[in-house]
Scaffold this motif. Structure first.
Motif, PDB file in Angstrom:
ATOM      1  N   HIS A 108     -26.759 -92.370 -29.294  1.00  0.00           N
ATOM      2  CA  HIS A 108     -27.018 -91.568 -30.499  1.00  0.00           C
ATOM      3  C   HIS A 108     -25.779 -90.796 -30.954  1.00  0.00           C
ATOM      4  O   HIS A 108     -25.870 -89.663 -31.426  1.00  0.00           O
ATOM      5  CB  HIS A 108     -28.185 -90.598 -30.260  1.00  0.00           C
ATOM      6  CG  HIS A 108     -29.264 -91.172 -29.385  1.00  0.00           C
ATOM      7  ND1 HIS A 108     -29.890 -92.372 -29.668  1.00  0.00           N
ATOM      8  CD2 HIS A 108     -29.811 -90.722 -28.218  1.00  0.00           C
ATOM      9  CE1 HIS A 108     -30.784 -92.634 -28.712  1.00  0.00           C
ATOM     10  NE2 HIS A 108     -30.747 -91.661 -27.829  1.00  0.00           N
ATOM     11  N   THR A 109     -24.621 -91.426 -30.803  1.00  0.00           N
ATOM     12  CA  THR A 109     -23.374 -90.777 -31.210  1.00  0.00           C
ATOM     13  C   THR A 109     -22.666 -91.528 -32.331  1.00  0.00           C
ATOM     14  O   THR A 109     -21.512 -91.229 -32.636  1.00  0.00           O
ATOM     15  CB  THR A 109     -22.422 -90.660 -30.006  1.00  0.00           C
ATOM     16  OG1 THR A 109     -22.189 -91.972 -29.471  1.00  0.00           O
ATOM     17  CG2 THR A 109     -23.004 -89.770 -28.926  1.00  0.00           C
ATOM     18  N   GLY A 110     -23.365 -92.490 -32.940  1.00  0.00           N
ATOM     19  CA  GLY A 110     -22.738 -93.239 -34.020  1.00  0.00           C
ATOM     20  C   GLY A 110     -22.978 -94.726 -33.956  1.00  0.00           C
ATOM     21  O   GLY A 110     -22.418 -95.487 -34.754  1.00  0.00           O
TER      22      GLY A 110
ATOM     23  N   LYS B  47     -30.119 -90.496 -35.070  1.00  0.00           N
ATOM     24  CA  LYS B  47     -29.250 -89.988 -36.144  1.00  0.00           C
ATOM     25  C   LYS B  47     -30.002 -89.971 -37.477  1.00  0.00           C
ATOM     26  O   LYS B  47     -29.855 -89.038 -38.274  1.00  0.00           O
ATOM     27  CB  LYS B  47     -28.003 -90.869 -36.259  1.00  0.00           C
ATOM     28  CG  LYS B  47     -27.035 -90.738 -35.100  1.00  0.00           C
ATOM     29  CD  LYS B  47     -26.130 -89.529 -35.235  1.00  0.00           C
ATOM     30  CE  LYS B  47     -25.083 -89.755 -36.316  1.00  0.00           C
ATOM     31  NZ  LYS B  47     -24.161 -88.595 -36.423  1.00  0.00           N
ATOM     32  N   GLU B  48     -30.805 -90.976 -37.713  1.00  0.00           N
ATOM     33  CA  GLU B  48     -31.598 -91.038 -38.943  1.00  0.00           C
ATOM     34  C   GLU B  48     -32.609 -89.891 -38.992  1.00  0.00           C
ATOM     35  O   GLU B  48     -32.810 -89.272 -40.032  1.00  0.00           O
ATOM     36  CB  GLU B  48     -32.332 -92.383 -39.012  1.00  0.00           C
ATOM     37  CG  GLU B  48     -33.139 -92.584 -40.285  1.00  0.00           C
ATOM     38  CD  GLU B  48     -33.841 -93.932 -40.327  1.00  0.00           C
ATOM     39  OE1 GLU B  48     -34.900 -94.012 -40.973  1.00  0.00           O
ATOM     40  OE2 GLU B  48     -33.334 -94.881 -39.705  1.00  0.00           O
TER      41      GLU B  48
ATOM     42  N   CYS C 221     -34.483 -97.049 -31.848  1.00  0.00           N
ATOM     43  CA  CYS C 221     -33.060 -97.398 -31.966  1.00  0.00           C
ATOM     44  C   CYS C 221     -32.882 -98.909 -31.795  1.00  0.00           C
ATOM     45  O   CYS C 221     -33.628 -99.559 -31.053  1.00  0.00           O
ATOM     46  CB  CYS C 221     -32.232 -96.664 -30.911  1.00  0.00           C
ATOM     47  SG  CYS C 221     -32.054 -94.882 -31.204  1.00  0.00           S
TER      48      CYS C 221
ATOM     49  N   GLU D 235     -30.961 -79.993 -36.335  1.00  0.00           N
ATOM     50  CA  GLU D 235     -29.529 -80.172 -36.084  1.00  0.00           C
ATOM     51  C   GLU D 235     -29.084 -79.389 -34.855  1.00  0.00           C
ATOM     52  O   GLU D 235     -28.201 -79.838 -34.114  1.00  0.00           O
ATOM     53  CB  GLU D 235     -28.735 -79.740 -37.317  1.00  0.00           C
ATOM     54  CG  GLU D 235     -28.884 -80.674 -38.507  1.00  0.00           C
ATOM     55  CD  GLU D 235     -27.977 -80.288 -39.664  1.00  0.00           C
ATOM     56  OE1 GLU D 235     -27.115 -79.395 -39.452  1.00  0.00           O
ATOM     57  OE2 GLU D 235     -28.113 -80.869 -40.749  1.00  0.00           O
TER      58      GLU D 235
ATOM     59  N   CYS E 189     -29.177 -96.418 -35.231  1.00  0.00           N
ATOM     60  CA  CYS E 189     -29.632 -95.302 -34.380  1.00  0.00           C
ATOM     61  C   CYS E 189     -30.743 -94.530 -35.094  1.00  0.00           C
ATOM     62  O   CYS E 189     -30.505 -93.869 -36.114  1.00  0.00           O
ATOM     63  CB  CYS E 189     -28.472 -94.375 -34.048  1.00  0.00           C
ATOM     64  SG  CYS E 189     -28.974 -92.917 -33.096  1.00  0.00           S
TER      65      CYS E 189
ATOM     66  N   TYR F  10     -29.931 -81.422 -31.786  1.00  0.00           N
ATOM     67  CA  TYR F  10     -29.029 -82.569 -31.670  1.00  0.00           C
ATOM     68  C   TYR F  10     -27.650 -82.104 -31.187  1.00  0.00           C
ATOM     69  O   TYR F  10     -27.023 -82.765 -30.345  1.00  0.00           O
ATOM     70  CB  TYR F  10     -28.925 -83.284 -33.005  1.00  0.00           C
ATOM     71  CG  TYR F  10     -28.010 -84.485 -32.987  1.00  0.00           C
ATOM     72  CD1 TYR F  10     -28.293 -85.589 -32.179  1.00  0.00           C
ATOM     73  CD2 TYR F  10     -26.859 -84.516 -33.766  1.00  0.00           C
ATOM     74  CE1 TYR F  10     -27.446 -86.691 -32.154  1.00  0.00           C
ATOM     75  CE2 TYR F  10     -26.008 -85.621 -33.752  1.00  0.00           C
ATOM     76  CZ  TYR F  10     -26.303 -86.696 -32.941  1.00  0.00           C
ATOM     77  OH  TYR F  10     -25.461 -87.786 -32.920  1.00  0.00           O
TER      78      TYR F  10
END
Length: 329
Positions: free
Chosen positions: A285-287, A294-295, A278, A304, A291, A307
């Motif tokens: 890891h929320t936007g 997220k990737e 990151c 998913e 990140c 996550y």
């Protein structure tokens, strides 16, 4: 008005003996002394352990000192240092924890795909808690004898997912015996905690592994597809092929406790690994931009469902932090 009777003073003898807590009924504890004798004990003294607010200061698996008193009752007077322990948030006291077991080699969660269907979030909360307390964990997917083709595909996918993360996952059937040889290998010569929702067949599995255990088994509610509690206390049971299982009452929810927002990602091994890439060291890891987690989710390198479980726990932790520091009006 009648006078209250004075409580009789209990005087302890000098016969302090070491033992292992093998059963907790809530009001008393069975302690197996070093010579093999098992005595029923009460608690004497204040057992609040530093840093732990718990509903049960003494747990199955604890090594303790027990002393017989002049009233011929045994009392636990000391808890010896623990190698480890695992806790969850107490269901009725949000600020209190409940110690599931102490001094264990592994924590095994029994789950089912249906009747009852165990939520993935529940599974991930259990595994994250085991990570937090540095206890090796694994899954046992029971009742595969009831599966149709779709169930089997789902069960194999679950096994692949959790195996790939590092959690040994077994597909078994207490009814037919399928997979139980592997379960015996997994539990042999270890002290294993066996946990699970009510109705997943935990007692049936134990009755198969330990033929003389004679644990009570329950029926599944046809209306709600959930199980009924059959185990009402925690108990350590000796396995005939070596090792012990700690059986605990069915757990309906698994609330985490004492997690910080920075901790949560550490307790998901695949998220923790990806987080090293990151852009920001404090990424949640929320936007956040750059990140890597997220990737990885977008590329299906992180499931998913995992996550989503991470976000679920993170939200709970952040809400708790807000409550802790929110000033009264």
């Amino acid at each position: 008005m009648a006078k209250k009777e004075k409580k009789q003073k209990v005087t302890l003898t000098s016969e302090a003996r070491q033992g292992l807590v093998v059963k907790n009924t809530g009001s008393a504890y069975d302690v197996r002394l070093l010579d093999g004798e098992t005595v029923s004990c009460r608690i004497k003294g204040n057992f609040r352990i530093k840093g732990i607010r718990t509903t049960n200061p003494v747990a199955v698996g604890d090594h303790v000192m027990a002393v017989r008193a002049t009233d011929d009752v045994w009392y636990i007077t000391e808890i010896l240092p623990r190698r480890n322990y695992i806790i969850r948030r107490a269901s009725n006291l949000s600020k209190e924890s409940h110690i599931l077991a102490a001094n264990i080699d592994r924590a095994l969660l029994v789950v089912t795909l249906k009747d009852p269907a165990v939520p993935l979030t529940f599974i991930d909360r259990f595994l994250a808690t085991a990570e937090a307390y540095r206890i090796p964990a694994g899954l046992i997917i029971n009742k595969c004898d009831t599966w149709d083709d779709d169930d089997r595909e789902l069960g194999e996918a679950m096994k692949y997912l959790y195996d790939s993360i590092g959690y040994p996952t077994l597909i078994v059937s207490a009814a037919t015996g399928f997979g139980l040889d592997l379960l015996r290998e997994e539990t042999a010569d270890n002290i294993s905690l066996l946990a699970g929702n009510s109705g997943v067949g935990k007692s049936s599995l134990i009755n198969t592994l330990i033929p003389d255990a004679n644990l009570r088994t329950g029926e599944i509610s046809e209306l709600y597809h959930t199980g009924t509690h059959t185990t009402t206390f925690s108990e350590m049971l000796d396995l005939p092929y070596g090792g012990e299982i700690i059986d605990i009452p069915g757990v309906r929810s698994f609330g985490t406790i004492d997690f910080t927002a920075e901790d949560v990602g550490h307790f998901f091994p695949e998220i923790f690994k990806a987080s090293h890439d990151c852009r920001y060291g404090d990424c949640r890891h929320t936007g956040e931009p750059g990140c890597a987690v997220k990737e990885a989710v977008a590329d299906h390198r992180i499931a998913e469902s995992r996550y989503a479980s991470y976000l679920n726990i993170l939200e709970e932790v952040l809400e708790g932090a807000d409550d802790k520091y929110r000033k009264p009006h």
